[in-house]
Structures are given as structure tokens and as C-alpha cells.
Design an enzyme around this catalytic site. Structure first.
Site, PDB file in Angstrom:
ATOM      1  N   LYS A 182      15.055   4.061  -3.620  1.00 31.98           N
ATOM      2  CA  LYS A 182      15.003   2.654  -4.044  1.00 31.98           C
ATOM      3  C   LYS A 182      16.423   2.249  -4.453  1.00 31.98           C
ATOM      4  O   LYS A 182      16.774   2.223  -5.632  1.00 31.98           O
ATOM      5  CB  LYS A 182      14.019   2.467  -5.205  1.00 31.98           C
ATOM      6  CG  LYS A 182      12.601   2.137  -4.721  1.00 31.98           C
ATOM      7  CD  LYS A 182      11.647   1.939  -5.860  1.00 31.98           C
ATOM      8  CE  LYS A 182      11.528   0.500  -6.323  1.00 31.98           C
ATOM      9  NZ  LYS A 182      10.829  -0.398  -5.409  1.00 31.98           N
TER      10      LYS A 182
HETATM   11  N1  PMP Z   1       8.217  -0.158   0.020  1.00 27.93           N
HETATM   12  C1  PMP Z   1       9.222  -0.747  -0.660  1.00 27.93           C
HETATM   13  C2  PMP Z   1      10.459  -1.141   0.069  1.00 27.93           C
HETATM   14  C3  PMP Z   1       9.074  -0.993  -2.028  1.00 27.93           C
HETATM   15  O1  PMP Z   1      10.055  -1.586  -2.708  1.00 27.93           O
HETATM   16  C4  PMP Z   1       7.873  -0.626  -2.673  1.00 27.93           C
HETATM   17  C5  PMP Z   1       7.685  -0.916  -4.129  1.00 27.93           C
HETATM   18  N2  PMP Z   1       8.230   0.088  -4.946  1.00 27.93           N
HETATM   19  C6  PMP Z   1       6.881   0.028  -1.935  1.00 27.93           C
HETATM   20  C7  PMP Z   1       7.085   0.231  -0.585  1.00 27.93           C
HETATM   21  C8  PMP Z   1       5.619   0.513  -2.582  1.00 27.93           C
HETATM   22  O2  PMP Z   1       5.885   1.610  -3.421  1.00 27.93           O
HETATM   23  P1  PMP Z   1       5.051   1.883  -4.740  1.00 27.93           P
HETATM   24  O3  PMP Z   1       3.639   1.980  -4.344  1.00 27.93           O
HETATM   25  O4  PMP Z   1       5.589   3.164  -5.266  1.00 27.93           O
HETATM   26  O5  PMP Z   1       5.324   0.748  -5.649  1.00 27.93           O
END
Ligand code: PMP
Length: 305
Positions: free
Chosen positions: A157
Site C-alpha cells: 500500500k
Molecule cells: N485493493 C486496493 C488497491 C486497496 O487500496 C484496498 C483497500 N485497502 C483493497 C484492495 C482491499 O484491501 P482490504 O480488504 O485489506 O482493505
């Protein structure tokens, strides 16, 4: 905006107004920061706040930090403790979203990752729905491609990489859609602007593999487990072609912010019957119970504040 009164900033809890960085900060100038997005859910009957899977979120955050050659003394446990301290300070009694960030904190010019000081910050915000239309979302295929792991770590991220998500989201919103589906450089469906995707095809739940430039979502991981263990569904992690979503029975998106969002139209074509399907509805109900601390079997996913 219902921002927290306090934040964690460079080693301690301070009033939010004191948690400030310089305009010459590396992380601001070059996007050299990594972040997490964690939710906390208020259970009115129990009068308790539950933080959802903080260990997994912080583990992914530390992995993202590692991808940017960051060094930190923190581990998952110390980050959870600091989160609890911060939540106690403001005594939250509603649904919230936490934003922890590691960033390159040196001041000045010079793009690189090495020989820079890394700092950590976190604030909290009151939070409800992210996708307003989460039982009936209309999406489009974005003309943008998902970042490739050989360009910017796709499974990290990374703050700067969210320009990609922002371009995708804004074009979709301006064209009148709730969200977008994004193809990777190989033309496979990767994810949404900030959420993972699943389809039900011939009764099997299918989601792209972690090698198709997705962010390895914590919601995705939770949904896979719930679908297998609670609904007895077969789950396949495999690449998804663009036109498969037109013939899928169901389609939904998952994310901390988006939770489980039913997608009922893709580029004006109905998905299945054009309404939220039974698998999506069942998973949404299960997931909501787990998040609010009402499901004993998955109580270990929650940390009570
Ligand atoms: N893809 C991206 C690019 C994201 O930013 C997120 C949000 N964190 C997700 C998928 C989903 O991840 P999560 O379920 O861990 O929030």
C-alpha cells in the site's frame, strides 16, 4: 469531517493539531510512504468497539514498509497496543477508520529509498459507508490499467501508487458509475479502484490470484475463508478475463472501506439477474455479524477496545 482529537505522531500521542509535517518531507514530495486502512465497529448492545483483524493489517503494513526499504522498531503487537492507546484517548463510540502511515521523514531533495529516516503516524476518523450504493453498484471498465508489480509494488500500500486508484475512481465517478473494474497489463481483471473483486461463475467463487497485481486484501482473505467454511463454496484463485464478468451469476467487491459491495451492472449490462445475488447477500450478512463481534467462531479476528 469527524477527525480524531488525538493522533500518534513521531513516537507519541499528541493533539491532532500538533501532528504536522514540513512541506519539505520526502514522503510528501515523492509519495514514499506506505499506509494501512483499518476499521473499528461499534457494537451498541455490548457497548464495545471491535477492531477488525489489526494483526493482519499491521503485518501487511510492515511488509509494505519492507518493500520501501524502511526500518522500524515496531512489530504487529506494539502497533496494536499503540492503536488501543490512541482509541482509548478519544473514547470512540461509533464506527471508525484508522489510518496508520510509515513515511520517509527526512527533509530536502533527493529521490531514493536508502539512507532516510522512517517515521510512523496514525489518526482516526468517524466512518460509515464508503460505497453508497453497496447493494446495487454500477461499474465500468476503467481505461486505466492497474499498476504493475514491476512498476510500483502492487501488493504494497504505497502512497504514491494511489494516484492510479484516484485516476480510476474519478473517471468512473464523472462518467456516472459507482466504481470501476481495472485490468492489469496482461488484460486480466485485477481489482477495483481500492477493492478486490470476486465473481460467482457456475456456482464457484472466483477471485484473481495474488500474482495478478492485486493488493492482498484482508477482506478478500476473510471472504475466502467464510465462503469455504460457512457456505461450503468452492473458491478458485485464478485469472479472470474481461468478458467473464458479463456472464457471471454474481459479482462483488471487497475492501475495508467498501466491505462487501454487490455489483449489479457492468457497463450497463446486468450481472446475472441484475440484482444482488444470494451468495453476495449471505456473505454480507455473515461478514456484518463477524465485524460487530456477534459471531463467536470468528471472535479471534476482532480485538476489543
Ligand atoms: N485493493 C486496493 C488497491 C486497496 O487500496 C484496498 C483497500 N485497502 C483493497 C484492495 C482491499 O484491501 P482490504 O480488504 O485489506 O482493505
Amino acid at each position: 469531517m469527524d477527525l480524531s482529537k488525538h493522533a500518534f505522531f513521531e513516537g507519541k500521542i499528541v493533539p491532532l493539531s500538533e501532528a504536522k509535517i514540513s512541506i519539505a518531507t520526502h514522503g510528501f514530495l515523492y509519495g514514499t510512504a506506505v499506509f494501512g486502512g483499518i476499521r473499528g465497529y461499534w457494537n451498541e448492545e455490548m457497548q464495545r468497539l471491535f477492531v477488525f483483524r489489526p494483526y493482519d493489517h499491521f503485518r501487511r503494513l510492515l511488509h509494505s514498509a519492507r518493500m520501501l526499504a524502511m526500518r522500524t522498531e515496531y512489530d504487529e503487537e506494539s502497533l496494536i497496543q499503540l492503536t488501543l492507546d490512541l482509541l482509548h484517548t478519544d473514547n470512540w463510540q461509533c464506527d471508525i477508520y484508522m489510518r496508520p502511515t510509515f513515511y520517509k521523514a527526512d527533509l530536502g531533495i533527493g529521490v531514493r529509498l536508502h539512507d532516510l529516516k522512517d517515521e510512523f503516524s496514525m489518526f482516526v476518523i468517524k466512518y460509515e459507508k464508503y460505497v453508497k450504493n453497496d447493494t446495487d453498484a454500477h461499474v465500468t471498465f476503467s481505461s486505466w490499467r492497474r499498476i504493475d508489480d514491476n512498476v510500483i509494488p502492487a501488493r504494497g500500500k504505497v502512497a504514491g501508487a494511489y494516484v492510479n486508484s484516484a485516476l480510476i475512481k474519478t473517471d468512473a465517478a464523472r462518467a456516472g458509475f459507482d466504481e470501476a473494474l481495472v485490468l492489469d497489463q496482461n488484460g486480466h481483471v485485477s481489482e477495483g479502484s481500492a477493492m478486490n473483486i470476486f465473481m460467482v461463475r457456475d456456482g464457484v467463487l472466483v477471485t484473481p490470484p495474488v500474482t495478478d497485481n492485486i493488493l492482498e486484501g484482508i477482506t478478500r482473505k476473510s471472504v475466502i475463508e467464510l465462503a469455504r467454511n460457512e457456505l461450503g463454496l468452492e473458491v478458485h484463485e485464478r485469472s479472470i478475463d474481461r468478458t467473464e464478468v458479463f456472464i457471471a451469476e454474481e459479482l462483488f467487491m471487497t475492501g475495508t472501506a467498501a466491505q462487501i459491495t454487490a455489483v449489479t451492472r457492468v457497463d450497463h449490462r446486468p450481472v446475472g439477474a441484475g440484482v444482488m445475488g444470494p451468495v453476495t447477500a449471505k456473505l454480507r450478512a455473515l461478514y456484518e455479524d463477524v465485524l460487530r463481534g456477534r459471531n463467536k467462531k470468528y471472535a479471534h479476528w476482532n480485538v476489543a477496545v
